[in-house]
Scaffold this active site. Structure first.
Site, PDB file in Angstrom:
ATOM      1  N   GLN A 250       0.817  -1.213   0.000  1.00 49.51           N
ATOM      2  CA  GLN A 250       0.000   0.000   0.000  1.00 49.51           C
ATOM      3  C   GLN A 250       0.853   1.267   0.000  1.00 49.51           C
ATOM      4  OE1 GLN A 250      -3.533   0.007  -0.283  1.00 49.51           O
ATOM      5  NE2 GLN A 250      -2.872  -2.036  -0.894  1.00 49.51           N
ATOM      6  N   HIS A 253       1.404   3.403  -3.189  1.00 52.13           N
ATOM      7  CA  HIS A 253       0.417   4.341  -3.736  1.00 52.13           C
ATOM      8  C   HIS A 253       1.000   5.734  -3.918  1.00 52.13           C
ATOM      9  CE1 HIS A 253      -3.621   2.690  -4.301  1.00 52.13           C
ATOM     10  NE2 HIS A 253      -3.326   1.811  -3.371  1.00 52.13           N
ATOM     11  N   GLU A 318      -7.565   4.099   7.062  1.00 52.73           N
ATOM     12  CA  GLU A 318      -8.414   3.739   5.931  1.00 52.73           C
ATOM     13  C   GLU A 318      -8.548   2.221   5.813  1.00 52.73           C
ATOM     14  OE1 GLU A 318      -8.497   4.394   1.067  1.00 52.73           O
ATOM     15  OE2 GLU A 318      -6.667   4.807   2.204  1.00 52.73           O
ATOM     16  N   HIS A 319      -7.423   1.527   5.766  1.00 48.93           N
ATOM     17  CA  HIS A 319      -7.404   0.069   5.673  1.00 48.93           C
ATOM     18  C   HIS A 319      -6.799  -0.495   6.964  1.00 48.93           C
ATOM     19  CE1 HIS A 319      -6.685   1.520   1.447  1.00 48.93           C
ATOM     20  NE2 HIS A 319      -7.741   0.749   1.246  1.00 48.93           N
ATOM     21  N   ASP A 352      -8.909  -3.742  -2.829  1.00 48.62           N
ATOM     22  CA  ASP A 352      -8.655  -2.704  -3.823  1.00 48.62           C
ATOM     23  C   ASP A 352      -9.074  -3.125  -5.220  1.00 48.62           C
ATOM     24  OD1 ASP A 352      -7.633  -0.802  -2.139  1.00 48.62           O
ATOM     25  OD2 ASP A 352      -5.521  -1.192  -2.607  1.00 48.62           O
ATOM     26  N   HIS A 412     -46.963  28.358  12.752  1.00 47.95           N
ATOM     27  CA  HIS A 412     -46.968  26.911  12.918  1.00 47.95           C
ATOM     28  C   HIS A 412     -48.191  26.491  13.739  1.00 47.95           C
ATOM     29  CE1 HIS A 412     -42.840  27.224  11.560  1.00 47.95           C
ATOM     30  NE2 HIS A 412     -42.687  25.910  11.624  1.00 47.95           N
TER      31      HIS A 412
END
Length: 435
Positions: A250, A253, A318-319, A352, A412
């Site tokens: 990862q 990336h 995230e992961h 992914d 109202h």
């Protein structure tokens, strides 16, 4: 007490960088709004050396992209898309409309109404991220979105064949080859040949994310995505090679992608450090992965599973990949994560690329308050009410009248009072509360 075997050395983003990106994007959106298609073509030529007469791809261009792929590659894309479609359909099937009689004669309900038009952004500037086509387009289609358009930047000076093939096979209604802020602004504002959309989804670089942030409100968005993040929670049930492989898988990336190991085994932490150095000598993407690991990699040593949960929830990654003796403990107790990957047999790359869960996930701590992209993101849950009897209307009206006057909302109160008079046959002076 937890301690660091390795700490990150660099903040993810400086305020100066953030302000610069914000300013540039603001200027670009303003310019595109003012000059329209002319500005879009100029920005595309400037940043991507790409300015065709039409950004929308013809069927002939799409077919040419499909022809570049082998039958095996096409089959692989279709397999991945079927997994995404299957899981998205199960998610949609779990969401039911509701209608219930909450009191005698009073019906309340909600319906799940799909967004009408969605724009999907699929990155391909650095890597041709064809999997993002599955995640956005297919999920929107399963949700019932009527029109899905997709856009992706050129890759090495022309439309990326794998990405365009994936977009087409996913079922996009229109396909464009345009990237960056200019693509997001074109979809949001309906510039040139682009139809105006109601929502934009999909990952992208810092400029794409900032464009989505600035245009949010005019259009809906999925998430404001930052650099990819990964965390491995592991104990002595696995080895350093497996952990290092999953962290670097990862980290490639981008140079600002955090990769974190949380473990109860100092030996595993040390073995992981050694294996990372070995693997960095083998990876094609080692230049990027090394920057990410050196500057944003961390190893946290904890005393127990309970402490690992505490530390992981602080990070809200995230992961989160769990490789321990008891992965289900973490499924039960973790609260802040984008997606969980339980056990050594699975990994983030499966999520992914192919397994079927969505890879558009919260970053930068957003997992504290939101999940990732799913069918529900494309649905508006809209409520309705119906009153079946005069008695029920008058009864609710009495409560509404008194509560409205308590809030000083005379208008109202009158909405309630007129119904108490007509359906309850009671005398209620104008603008007063029902006694």
């Amino acid at each position: 007490m937890a301690y660091y075997l390795k700490t990150s050395t660099t903040q993810l983003s400086g305020e100066a960088d953030t302000h610069q990106v914000r300013r540039i994007v603001e200027q670009m959106i303003s310019d595109i709004s003012a000059r329209g298609d002319t500005a879009v073509h100029e920005y595309s030529d400037k940043f991507d050396k790409w300015s065709p007469a039409s950004f929308r791809l013809s069927q002939e261009q799409i077919d040419a992209c499909l022809a570049e792929l082998t039958p095996r590659q096409i089959d692989d894309i279709k397999f991945a898309q079927q997994q995404v479609r299957n899981f998205a359909q199960h998610q949609r099937n779990s969401m039911h409309d509701v209608e219930v009689e909450t009191l005698p004669g009073i019906i309340l309900g909600h319906k799940h109404v799909p967004v009408e038009t969605v724009g999907c952004y699929i990155p391909s500037g650095k890597y041709p991220l064809l999997a993002s086509a599955h995640m956005g387009i297919i999920t929107a289609k399963v949700a019932g979105v009527k029109k899905v358009i997709a856009t992706s930047p050129p890759f090495e000076g022309r439309p990326s064949a794998p990405v365009i093939a994936a977009i087409y096979l996913a079922g996009a209604d229109e396909i464009y080859c345009l990237g960056g802020v200019q693509a997001v602004a074109s979809m949001a504002l309906g510039i040139g040949e682009f139809p105006a959309v109601d929502m934009i989804v999909g990952p992208g670089n810092a400029y794409v994310a900032e464009a989505k942030r600035q245009l949010f409100g005019k259009i809906g968005i999925d998430l404001i995505a930052g650099p990819t993040e990964t965390m491995v929670i592991a104990d002595d049930s696995v080895d350093g090679e497996l952990v290092a492989t999953d962290l670097l898988g990862q980290a490639e990336h981008g140079p600002t992608s955090p990769a974190v190991l949380i473990t109860t085994s100092r030996q595993l932490g040390e073995d992981t450090l050694s294996e990372i150095e070995r693997l960095l000598g083998l990876l094609d993407t080692a230049d990027i992965a090394r920057q990410a690991w050196d500057n944003h990699g961390e190893i946290i040593i904890c005393e127990s599973d309970e402490e690992m949960v505490i530390e992981a929830d602080k990070v809200a990654s995230e992961h989160v990949q769990v490789m321990t003796h008891d992965p289900d403990y973490f499924l039960k107790h973790l609260q802040n994560y984008g997606a969980l990957f339980l056990g050594a047999r699975t990994n983030v790359a499966y999520g992914d690329k192919v397994i079927g869960t969505n890879h558009t996930l919260p970053t930068s701590g957003a997992a504290r308050y939101t999940g990732g992209l799913w069918v529900g993101k494309f649905l508006k849950t809209c409520t309705y009410q119906r009153i079946l009897t005069d008695e029920a209307s008058a009864m609710i009206g009495e409560y509404c009248s008194r509560l409205s006057v308590l809030e000083k909302f005379t208008g109202h109160a009158e909405q309630a009072n007129i119904r108490v008079r007509r359906y309850g046959h009671r005398e209620v002076p104008f603008g007063t509360a029902v006694e």
